[in-house]
Design a protein around this motif. Structure first.
Motif, PDB file in Angstrom:
ATOM      1  N   SER A 116     -30.818  -2.625 -58.037  1.00 59.60           N
ATOM      2  CA  SER A 116     -31.234  -3.914 -57.490  1.00 59.60           C
ATOM      3  C   SER A 116     -31.908  -4.797 -58.542  1.00 59.60           C
ATOM      4  N   LEU A 182     -31.943  -8.072 -52.836  1.00 63.83           N
ATOM      5  CA  LEU A 182     -31.178  -7.450 -51.761  1.00 63.83           C
ATOM      6  C   LEU A 182     -29.702  -7.633 -52.102  1.00 63.83           C
ATOM      7  N   VAL A 183     -29.386  -8.823 -52.586  1.00 61.26           N
ATOM      8  CA  VAL A 183     -28.113  -9.117 -53.255  1.00 61.26           C
ATOM      9  C   VAL A 183     -28.384 -10.236 -54.252  1.00 61.26           C
ATOM     10  N   ALA A 201     -26.243  -4.736 -54.284  1.00 62.47           N
ATOM     11  CA  ALA A 201     -25.376  -4.512 -53.133  1.00 62.47           C
ATOM     12  C   ALA A 201     -24.720  -3.136 -53.110  1.00 62.47           C
ATOM     13  N   ARG A 246     -24.830  -6.779 -46.546  1.00 70.31           N
ATOM     14  CA  ARG A 246     -24.812  -6.978 -47.993  1.00 70.31           C
ATOM     15  C   ARG A 246     -23.457  -7.511 -48.462  1.00 70.31           C
TER      16      ARG A 246
END
Length: 262
Positions: A116, A182-183, A201, A246
């Motif tokens: 991430s 988170l993305v 992701a 995602r």
């Protein structure tokens, strides 16, 4: 914590020698390693600090027009000093909080290769070269999976060399507590085409979205990827987002990155 020795080499040769010690581990900014030590998830007997090596700090342009960033350069300095590569500068400014940005280093982030983390997306999208004490590794060969890289045991990242794109941008959907992605999607437009790299992701870590690259190379506009999507298979799922969520965000953040780059 527990008892361990700290070596503070003043040059790369000394650092390489110190890391030859049994159970020695390199210490960059310590933003990942120190919490790991506190939790006893790692217990090296020797830490080799890389923060006092002048040749591993700083930002410059080389004779090929690449932006060269020393591996021990902290995020705050990348944010302030990478103006020739606007997308990279903006990405660095989004990492963590001021305390993290003034301690964490680009080399530490790339060596750890957290799935991430932000920098892997920039390095992969730009087609960067990761220079070590032994060799030069193209970004396409460097990232090999979650927390996995092409680095050998004891090998040190000394510099990261970024080709500067015509246009670039990073769009990050933050996990609000950690501020990790988170993305996150980095888009880089070059004369020969567009590269798109996605972080946060996939269970396999950072990856290139080839379908989007092909579409955006023909038309560098958010509308070019309408109707395209990535599969939810192999995406991470946790309390913050399902694999399907995602996968959906990959398209959303890619469009935002293209819009920002334009």
């Amino acid at each position: 914590m527990y008892a361990f020795e700290i070596e503070r080499p003043s040059n790369i040769a000394e650092a390489v020698k110190a890391l030859g010690t049994e159970e020695a581990q390199p210490l960059g900014g310590g933003q990942t390693l120190i919490p790991t030590l506190k939790q006893r998830l790692a217990m090296p007997s020797v830490l080799v600090s890389l923060s006092g090596i002048p040749e591993m700090k700083g930002i410059c342009l080389d004779d090929m027009g690449r932006l060269c960033v020393g591996a021990s350069t902290v995020h705050a300095d990348v944010a302030a000093g990478a103006g020739d590569f606007a997308g990279l500068s903006a990405l660095a400014a989004l990492i963590g909080d001021p305390a993290v940005r003034n301690r964490g280093t680009i080399g530490g982030s790339l060596a750890n290769n957290d799935p991430s983390a932000c920098y892997p997306a920039a390095a992969l999208a730009a087609g960067a070269t990761i220079k070590t004490d032994k060799r030069e590794i193209p970004a396409d060969d460097y990232f090999q999976g979650m927390f996995d890289t092409a680095l050998d045991e004891g090998e040190i990242i000394t510099e990261v060399r970024f080709p500067i794109p015509e246009a670039s941008a990073y769009a990050k959907f933050e996990q609000p507590a950690s501020r990790f992605a988170l993305v996150g999607v980095f888009v880089a437009k070059f004369a020969e085409g567009v590269r798109v790299a996605v972080t946060g992701a996939s269970e396999g870590g950072v990856f290139r979205w080839s379908e989007a690259e092909e579409a955006l190379s023909k038309s560098f506009a958010p509308e070019a990827i309408e109707g395209l999507s990535v599969s939810a298979e192999g995406m991470m799922g946790d309390m913050h987002g399902t694999p399907e969520y995602r996968a959906h965000l990959v398209g959303v953040m890619t469009r935002r990155a293209v819009k920002a780059a334009r």
